[in-house]
Design a protein around this motif. Structure first.
Motif, PDB file in Angstrom:
ATOM      1  N   PHE A 107     -15.117   9.450   2.105  1.00 11.29           N
ATOM      2  CA  PHE A 107     -14.953   8.659   0.848  1.00 11.29           C
ATOM      3  C   PHE A 107     -13.699   8.618   0.282  1.00 11.29           C
ATOM      4  O   PHE A 107     -12.937   7.776  -0.296  1.00 11.29           O
ATOM      5  N   ASP A 108     -12.985   9.930   0.039  1.00 16.66           N
ATOM      6  CA  ASP A 108     -11.739  10.042  -0.382  1.00 16.66           C
ATOM      7  C   ASP A 108     -10.657   9.144   0.346  1.00 16.66           C
ATOM      8  O   ASP A 108      -9.754   8.758  -0.205  1.00 16.66           O
ATOM      9  N   THR A 109     -10.759   9.581   1.692  1.00 20.70           N
ATOM     10  CA  THR A 109      -9.843   8.959   2.348  1.00 20.70           C
ATOM     11  C   THR A 109      -9.767   7.270   2.254  1.00 20.70           C
ATOM     12  O   THR A 109      -8.721   6.782   2.090  1.00 20.70           O
ATOM     13  N   ILE A 110     -10.808   6.652   2.199  1.00 18.72           N
ATOM     14  CA  ILE A 110     -10.754   5.319   2.067  1.00 18.72           C
ATOM     15  C   ILE A 110     -10.347   4.981   0.588  1.00 18.72           C
ATOM     16  O   ILE A 110      -9.958   3.955   0.455  1.00 18.72           O
ATOM     17  N   SER A 111     -10.895   5.685  -0.323  1.00 17.64           N
ATOM     18  CA  SER A 111     -10.447   5.657  -1.597  1.00 17.64           C
ATOM     19  C   SER A 111      -8.927   5.643  -1.649  1.00 17.64           C
ATOM     20  O   SER A 111      -8.480   4.819  -2.583  1.00 17.64           O
ATOM     21  N   PHE A 112      -8.499   6.795  -1.093  1.00 12.61           N
ATOM     22  CA  PHE A 112      -6.732   6.512  -1.013  1.00 12.61           C
ATOM     23  C   PHE A 112      -6.435   5.295  -0.538  1.00 12.61           C
ATOM     24  O   PHE A 112      -5.225   4.684  -1.263  1.00 12.61           O
ATOM     25  N   HIS A 113      -7.045   4.695   0.398  1.00 16.81           N
ATOM     26  CA  HIS A 113      -6.450   3.571   0.745  1.00 16.81           C
ATOM     27  C   HIS A 113      -6.524   2.152  -0.272  1.00 16.81           C
ATOM     28  O   HIS A 113      -5.822   1.423  -0.384  1.00 16.81           O
ATOM     29  N   CYS A 114      -7.908   2.333  -0.793  1.00 17.16           N
ATOM     30  CA  CYS A 114      -8.046   1.500  -1.852  1.00 17.16           C
ATOM     31  C   CYS A 114      -7.049   1.500  -3.133  1.00 17.16           C
ATOM     32  O   CYS A 114      -6.582   0.440  -3.642  1.00 17.16           O
ATOM     33  N   LEU A 115      -6.683   2.727  -3.281  1.00 18.44           N
ATOM     34  CA  LEU A 115      -5.823   3.011  -4.540  1.00 18.44           C
ATOM     35  C   LEU A 115      -4.252   2.793  -4.117  1.00 18.44           C
ATOM     36  O   LEU A 115      -3.719   2.242  -5.008  1.00 18.44           O
ATOM     37  N   PHE A 116      -3.967   3.346  -2.890  1.00 18.55           N
ATOM     38  CA  PHE A 116      -2.470   3.340  -2.730  1.00 18.55           C
ATOM     39  C   PHE A 116      -2.066   2.702  -1.835  1.00 18.55           C
ATOM     40  O   PHE A 116      -0.638   2.340  -1.645  1.00 18.55           O
ATOM     41  N   GLY A 117      -2.847   2.325  -0.898  1.00 21.97           N
ATOM     42  CA  GLY A 117      -2.397   1.497   0.362  1.00 21.97           C
ATOM     43  C   GLY A 117      -1.524   2.235   1.416  1.00 21.97           C
ATOM     44  O   GLY A 117      -1.360   3.484   1.096  1.00 21.97           O
ATOM     45  N   THR A 118      -1.173   1.908   2.406  1.00 22.68           N
ATOM     46  CA  THR A 118      -0.474   2.672   3.489  1.00 22.68           C
ATOM     47  C   THR A 118       0.480   1.760   4.251  1.00 22.68           C
ATOM     48  O   THR A 118       0.106   0.578   4.171  1.00 22.68           O
ATOM     49  N   GLU A 119       1.247   2.044   5.070  1.00 21.25           N
ATOM     50  CA  GLU A 119       1.948   1.312   6.037  1.00 21.25           C
ATOM     51  C   GLU A 119       2.891   0.281   5.288  1.00 21.25           C
ATOM     52  O   GLU A 119       3.111  -0.948   5.737  1.00 21.25           O
ATOM     53  N   GLY A 120       3.128   0.244   4.061  1.00 21.81           N
ATOM     54  CA  GLY A 120       3.668  -0.909   3.187  1.00 21.81           C
ATOM     55  C   GLY A 120       3.000  -2.035   2.877  1.00 21.81           C
ATOM     56  O   GLY A 120       3.343  -2.859   2.231  1.00 21.81           O
TER      57      GLY A 120
END
Ligand code: PMP
Length: 428
Positions: A105-118
């Motif tokens: 849940f946290d890992t996916i949340s981080f992607h939802c909040l912050f994104g990755t790879e620009g």
């Protein structure tokens, strides 16, 4: 029972009458049996009581005091133990808290909040009206689908075949649609069918071309050492991703929930170097560190990966008679009837059964009426929508053997009633 099509309508009606009498009798027993969730039985839990005698001593091998704050990535001896068990680089593991689902849940949340790879954070797409999507091999684990639902991620079902997801479909979709950002995978003894991914599927997942640069595989190896009938090998996805030129494509999850105590074990996440760096950054704002005393307890109790494997063999001895019983009863009562097909898992926690089309909900309702709780029909599909209303997850681990026998008798009765009713009604 002969194949259902070999009976005349009169015979089917007579059978239905007889089965209904048996059902009414069963209801009078006022049973309260549960085959809904994949929980260990008290017998299994009893086999872990030694764990509670630890930790003995609290100084880590590098001189750190485990009673105090710190060591965000988890204690080195615990990362090493699970690294050896799973063939993962301890430097690319973070030991989490008591739940791998929490890490997912946290890992996916981080992607939802912050994104990755620009790339844009995943939740942006939702605000712009076209949410990101995940591929969901089906039938699958309901709590994975719940995470997507909660975070506004659209779910696309993909058939789970004998050795993994339908890769033709997966490859085509991820190549053509940049809004597909992830796929859920339970690569060994999957929940609920017990599917084990072949090397070929692992390689294809690791090397496929994806339109989204920030596409991620959520590799939930929850049953990675949970063999019951047969030890099944699993190709190392992180190595395969590295070899395929995508070192950060996969997040690997694991926990001791069904090794020691569910809800009181340790979990882990592993991935490529960039992902781990990013993850540690986010995690460090969330916690100073997870429970090191619990990590140490697990290390001191198990000591070696071989001991964990031996422990799993002992647990399998408790589980095997339960799986045997479910499979035997299904075979005796339903084999060749055309009313159901079911999986023959080599390990894990579940047996998956498909009724005739349109009969799963009715079967689960009938069972409930007679005091047997099953996982809700539809739960194994995104949005709880099983398009053919066929799939039922059987969780045989929690009840005692006596309870399981009683629950299976009722369950089988309900599969027959729902199936025969549907055949009779179709003939009208
Ligand atoms: N993943 C799968 C596939 C599971 O079946 C379960 C438990 N039912 C979990 C994760 C939950 O794991 P944890 O207790 O580590 O959160």
């Amino acid at each position: 029972m002969k194949h259902v099509t070999e009976y005349s309508k009169q015979e089917l009606n007579d059978m239905l009458k007889e089965l209904t009498i048996q059902f009414q009798e069963a209801k009078k027993l006022n049973l309260k049996l549960n085959m809904a969730r994949g929980k260990p039985s008290a017998d299994q839990l009893d086999m872990n009581m030694g764990l509670l005698e630890f930790p003995k001593g609290f100084m880590l091998e590098d001189g750190t005091d485990a009673r105090n704050y710190g060591v965000l990535e988890g204690i080195p001896e615990c990362r090493r133990l699970f690294g050896q068990l799973l063939g993962l680089d301890p430097d690319l593991i973070i030991i989490g808290g008591n739940s791998s689902l929490n890490l997912m849940f946290d890992t996916i949340s981080f992607h939802c909040l912050f994104g990755t790879e620009g790339e844009k954070p995943w939740s942006f797409y939702g605000y712009e009206g076209s949410p990101v999507k995940f591929l969901c091999p089906v039938p699958g684990y309901d709590r994975h689908f719940q995470i997507c639902g909660e975070l506004g991620i659209q779910m696309i079902p993909v058939p789970l075949l004998e050795d993994g997801p339908d890769m033709e479909m997966v490859e085509t979709m991820v190549r053509e649609d940049a809004s597909i950002k992830g796929i859920w995978c339970v690569p060994l003894h999957s929940n609920p069918q017990g599917v084990c991914y072949s090397d070929r599927v692992v390689d294809r997942l690791a090397s496929m071309e994806t339109a989204a640069p920030d596409f991620r595989i959520f590799w939930d190896n929850a049953y990675g050492v949970h063999h019951i009938y047969e030890e099944v090998p699993l190709k190392n996805i992180l190595e395969a991703c590295e070899a395929g030129g995508h070192p950060n494509r996969t997040y690997y999850f694991f926990s001791t929930s069904k090794i020691t105590f569910p809800g009181a074990g340790v979990s882990l996440i592993a991935s490529g170097p960039d992902n781990m760096k990013e993850l540690k950054g986010h995690l460090s704002s969330q916690t100073i560190g997870h429970d090191k005393l619990n990590q140490l307890r697990h290390v001191q109790y198990f000591k070696t990966p071989e001991n964990i494997r031996a422990h799993m063999k002992a647990l399998a001895k408790v589980l095997r008679p339960k799986f045997d019983m479910v499979l035997k009863r299904l075979e005796e009562e339903l084999e060749g009837s055309g009313l159901a097909v079911w999986s023959h898992p080599k390990g894990g926690y579940f047996i998956s059964l498909d009724t005739l089309e349109g009969c799963a909900k009715r079967t689960v309702e009938l069972a409930k009426e007679a005091g047997v709780t099953l996982t809700g029909a539809g739960a194994t599909y995104p949005y709880k929508k099983d398009p053919k209303d066929r799939n039922i997850r059987i969780a045989p681990t929690y009840p005692t053997p006596e309870e399981l026998k009683a629950a299976m008798d009722i369950f089988i009765l309900c599969v027959k009633i729902a199936g025969i009713e549907s055949v009779v009604n179709q003939g009208n």
